[in-house]
Write a protein that holds these residues in place. Structure first.
Motif, PDB file in Angstrom:
ATOM      1  N   GLN A 234       0.818  -1.198   0.000  1.00  0.00           N
ATOM      2  CA  GLN A 234       0.000   0.000   0.000  1.00  0.00           C
ATOM      3  C   GLN A 234       0.862   1.261   0.000  1.00  0.00           C
ATOM      4  OE1 GLN A 234      -2.900  -0.014   3.140  1.00  0.00           O
ATOM      5  NE2 GLN A 234      -3.617  -2.085   2.667  1.00  0.00           N
ATOM      6  N   TRP A 235       0.285   2.322  -0.576  1.00  0.00           N
ATOM      7  CA  TRP A 235       0.947   3.614  -0.579  1.00  0.00           C
ATOM      8  C   TRP A 235       0.614   4.338   0.729  1.00  0.00           C
ATOM      9  CZ3 TRP A 235       4.615   5.791  -3.392  1.00  0.00           C
ATOM     10  CH2 TRP A 235       4.822   7.170  -3.278  1.00  0.00           C
ATOM     11  N   LEU A 236       1.633   4.748   1.453  1.00  0.00           N
ATOM     12  CA  LEU A 236       1.455   5.470   2.717  1.00  0.00           C
ATOM     13  C   LEU A 236       1.339   6.948   2.398  1.00  0.00           C
ATOM     14  CD1 LEU A 236       4.104   3.555   4.870  1.00  0.00           C
ATOM     15  CD2 LEU A 236       1.675   3.024   4.512  1.00  0.00           C
ATOM     16  N   ILE A 237       0.109   7.442   2.389  1.00  0.00           N
ATOM     17  CA  ILE A 237      -0.164   8.805   1.909  1.00  0.00           C
ATOM     18  C   ILE A 237       0.560   9.841   2.749  1.00  0.00           C
ATOM     19  CG2 ILE A 237      -1.975  10.513   1.529  1.00  0.00           C
ATOM     20  CD1 ILE A 237      -3.883   8.191   0.972  1.00  0.00           C
ATOM     21  N   THR A 244       7.466  -0.735   2.960  1.00  0.00           N
ATOM     22  CA  THR A 244       8.634  -1.597   2.828  1.00  0.00           C
ATOM     23  C   THR A 244       8.181  -3.057   2.903  1.00  0.00           C
ATOM     24  OG1 THR A 244       9.037  -1.712   5.206  1.00  0.00           O
ATOM     25  CG2 THR A 244      10.053   0.128   3.983  1.00  0.00           C
ATOM     26  N   ASP A 245       9.103  -3.974   2.590  1.00  0.00           N
ATOM     27  CA  ASP A 245       8.787  -5.399   2.710  1.00  0.00           C
ATOM     28  C   ASP A 245       8.346  -5.725   4.138  1.00  0.00           C
ATOM     29  OD1 ASP A 245       9.750  -5.357   0.161  1.00  0.00           O
ATOM     30  OD2 ASP A 245      11.344  -6.835   0.487  1.00  0.00           O
ATOM     31  N   GLY A 246       9.083  -5.200   5.103  1.00  0.00           N
ATOM     32  CA  GLY A 246       8.772  -5.479   6.502  1.00  0.00           C
ATOM     33  C   GLY A 246       7.431  -4.926   6.921  1.00  0.00           C
ATOM     34  N   GLU A 249       4.627  -7.131   5.458  1.00  0.00           N
ATOM     35  CA  GLU A 249       4.475  -8.391   6.185  1.00  0.00           C
ATOM     36  C   GLU A 249       3.892  -8.164   7.573  1.00  0.00           C
ATOM     37  OE1 GLU A 249       7.915 -10.860   6.144  1.00  0.00           O
ATOM     38  OE2 GLU A 249       7.846 -11.164   3.967  1.00  0.00           O
ATOM     39  N   ALA A 250       4.262  -7.073   8.234  1.00  0.00           N
ATOM     40  CA  ALA A 250       3.710  -6.773   9.556  1.00  0.00           C
ATOM     41  C   ALA A 250       2.207  -6.509   9.468  1.00  0.00           C
ATOM     42  CB  ALA A 250       4.432  -5.570  10.158  1.00  0.00           C
ATOM     43  N   ARG A 251       1.792  -5.791   8.425  1.00  0.00           N
ATOM     44  CA  ARG A 251       0.358  -5.520   8.238  1.00  0.00           C
ATOM     45  C   ARG A 251      -0.422  -6.805   8.006  1.00  0.00           C
ATOM     46  NH1 ARG A 251      -2.268  -4.646   3.471  1.00  0.00           N
ATOM     47  NH2 ARG A 251      -0.366  -4.078   2.324  1.00  0.00           N
ATOM     48  N   ASN A 287       2.355  -5.534  -7.003  1.00  0.00           N
ATOM     49  CA  ASN A 287       3.442  -4.574  -7.176  1.00  0.00           C
ATOM     50  C   ASN A 287       4.656  -4.961  -6.334  1.00  0.00           C
ATOM     51  OD1 ASN A 287       2.437  -4.044  -4.643  1.00  0.00           O
ATOM     52  ND2 ASN A 287       2.117  -1.849  -4.973  1.00  0.00           N
ATOM     53  N   PHE A 288       4.672  -6.214  -5.895  1.00  0.00           N
ATOM     54  CA  PHE A 288       5.732  -6.709  -5.020  1.00  0.00           C
ATOM     55  C   PHE A 288       5.930  -8.183  -5.337  1.00  0.00           C
ATOM     56  CE2 PHE A 288       6.256  -8.354  -0.409  1.00  0.00           C
ATOM     57  CZ  PHE A 288       7.626  -8.528  -0.582  1.00  0.00           C
ATOM     58  N   SER A 289       7.054  -8.551  -5.898  1.00  0.00           N
ATOM     59  CA  SER A 289       7.250  -9.905  -6.425  1.00  0.00           C
ATOM     60  C   SER A 289       7.131 -10.995  -5.370  1.00  0.00           C
ATOM     61  CB  SER A 289       8.629 -10.004  -7.103  1.00  0.00           C
ATOM     62  OG  SER A 289       9.670  -9.752  -6.181  1.00  0.00           O
ATOM     63  N   GLY A 290       7.334 -10.659  -4.110  1.00  0.00           N
ATOM     64  CA  GLY A 290       7.265 -11.681  -3.068  1.00  0.00           C
ATOM     65  C   GLY A 290       5.943 -11.743  -2.344  1.00  0.00           C
TER      66      GLY A 290
END
Length: 531
Positions: A234-237, A244-246, A249-251, A287-290
């Motif tokens: 997601q875009w953090l407005i 970030t990746d982290g 994953e945390a969300r 939008n994130f390969s992983g």
């Protein structure tokens, strides 16, 4: 004779009156379902009416036992044990078809449930499906899971009396952020108290559909289109940047944990199943390969079953117990959407996708369950025709219900008008794991794909090898680890080292050409025999 018929009618009518009277009396003094918002009398009448309809054509005794909730002849399935389980997904059940792609009318749902019941199907819960997939239990032939997403009021109100009349169970995947804590409703989502009472019933199995992951869309950039909660970063407005990746994953972890813990606390049960909203966990577009790998890795820590609708490479419709999965603790479960089908069409669809015994033949007078994975497919003139779409190079089909085939021989008469290449799949498990006979102008190859890595394990290259004009035969066999591919009874290639992981799998066809839009394969007959 007329007197006898009158006596039977009076006898049957008397039973109905007694049953309704008892139901109403019990309902006035003992209420075990406080989540019901319509009167007990209305619900009881619906159930009796549905049971009468379900017993049409049965004996008087069978009707009487069904009306009072005892087993009736349709409650039993004949035959052996299930080799695979289909899972059907529903959303809303409005009384009138609203034209939505995700909803199904109440009458169509009733038609489907009645058809399932009358054709001997039984229903399973998430725990039963999990135990089946890991090889702990056997389930009856013609077992099916009925599932609902979202926890909608319309789903429960419409489905509950129909399911009760048919002695069916269903799974409700609830969004835990929306249900209210009070007795009241918000007119769209069931309250948590209602979900708790549903779980106490013998009809409903409550599972997770996320906590906050069902918003329609989420921003991906200041200007870019929005994406689903589990499928995209997601875009953090406020910070004008992408997660970030982290943070992603945390969300995801926070949502899966909140949904599970909240349900387990409020309905007092262990929640083991998760249906990903919109069926999207980044397996198709992201939008994130992983994305897909991350979501599944995190989900394994909280759930045993992860339900989805479609993903690249997952071609078979039903969910199979496979020897390699014995004792596993996590499974991806495929669901099918039956919204556009009548009851009869649903039964036909389930029969086409069910495990097929050997020997098997197809003369293409009807669809035996061919799954289109690429290109255009048609069945006409007693043939299966696959062809490339405009500006594309090929087309493919897989035969549903063949996932468990082991050692067998395939013979097919085909015609390739443009002399395009012909691919005959053997032991096809998914797009990333399969064996194939690759027949083309100038070569015959045996190819094996394992975990997405394709290798030519044996082959013959010769300019004399050509795709014949007119009708010709392609043959392939797999016996233990020995693979044989033969073109038109003339050229044969053999390999004795099928990969040890490819012990079972189905069949399919592919055609392709370097000249776009020209590839076409006409399959005129098919014969498969066990070895």
């Amino acid at each position: 004779m007329d007197t006898y018929i009158k006596k039977v009618k009076w006898y049957f009518g008397g039973i109905v009156i007694v049953v309704i009277t008892l139901a109403v009396t019990i309902g006035l003094f003992i209420t075990q379902s406080p989540y019901l918002k319509e009167s007990f009398i209305v619900r009881a009448w619906k159930i009796v009416t549905y049971r009468i309809a379900l017993t049409d054509g049965y004996s008087l005794r069978a009707r009487a036992t069904s009306l009072i909730g005892l087993d009736s002849p349709q409650s039993y399935t004949k035959g052996g044990y299930a080799e695979s389980i289909p899972v059907i997904v529903y959303h809303g059940l409005p009384n009138i078809d609203d034209g939505s792609e995700v909803n199904i009318s109440a009458n169509t749902f009733k038609d489907q449930m009645f058809a399932l019941k009358k054709h001997g199907y039984t229903t399973v819960t998430t725990n039963e499906l999990f135990s089946f997939l890991r090889g702990d239990i056997a389930l009856p032939e013609k077992s099916v899971m009925i599932s609902f997403d979202d926890g909608r009021v319309s789903s429960f109100d419409t489905a509950d009396p129909i399911l009760t009349a048919a002695d069916f169970k269903a799974v409700m995947f609830a969004i835990t952020r929306f249900p209210q804590d009070s007795e009241g409703r918000n007119n769209y989502y069931l309250s948590m108290n209602e979900l708790k009472q549903m779980e106490k019933s013998s009809t409903w199995d409550i599972q997770s559909h996320s906590y906050d992951g069902h918003g329609s869309t989420y921003p991906l950039s200041p200007t870019e289109k929005s994406g689903h909660f589990f499928g995209f970063k997601q875009w953090l407005i406020d910070e004008n940047r992408l997660e970030t990746d982290g943070e992603f994953e945390a969300r995801i972890q926070n949502d899966l944990q909140l949904a599970k813990n909240g349900l387990e606390k409020d309905i007092n049960k262990q929640v083991t199943g998760f249906a990903v909203p919109y069926g999207d966990y980044g397996q198709n577009e992201t939008n994130f390969s992983g994305t897909a790998e991350s979501v599944l890795r995190i989900a394994k820590d909280y759930y045993n079953l992860f339900f989805f609708q479609n993903a690249p490479g997952h071609r078979f419709t039903q969910n199979y117990f496979l020897d390699k999965d014995k004792g596993n603790d996590f499974f991806l479960v495929k669901r099918i959407n039956a919204n556009s089908l009548s009851g009869a069409e649903l039964i036909a669809s389930l029969e086409r996708s069910s495990p097929k015994p050997l020997p098997f033949t197809d003369t293409f007078t009807k669809d035996s369950g061919w799954i289109v994975t690429w290109g255009d497919v048609a069945i006409n003139n007693n043939s299966l025709q696959i062809s490339a779409l405009p500006n594309e190079s090929g087309a493919t089909v897989i035969l549903d219900g063949t996932r468990l085939w082991k050692s067998y021989s395939v013979t097919s008469t085909v015609n390739s008008p443009a002399k395009s290449g012909v691919y005959l799949w053997l032991r096809f498990q998914d797009d990333n794991n399969n064996i194939a006979c690759n027949f083309s102008n100038g070569f015959i190859h045996i190819e094996q794909t394992v975990n997405g890595i394709k290798k030519v394990t044996q082959g013959s290259r010769d300019t004399a090898i050509t795709i014949p004009a007119g009708d010709f035969k392609v043959q392939g066999s797999i016996n233990d680890r020995t693979i044989t591919c033969t073109l038109n009874n003339e050229r044969t290639v053999t390999d004795n080292f099928a990969d040890k992981s490819l012990t079972t799998g189905g069949i399919g066809f592919k055609t392709w050409s370097e000249v776009r839009s020209t590839a076409k394969l006409i399959i005129k007959d098919l014969s498969v025999t066990g070895l």
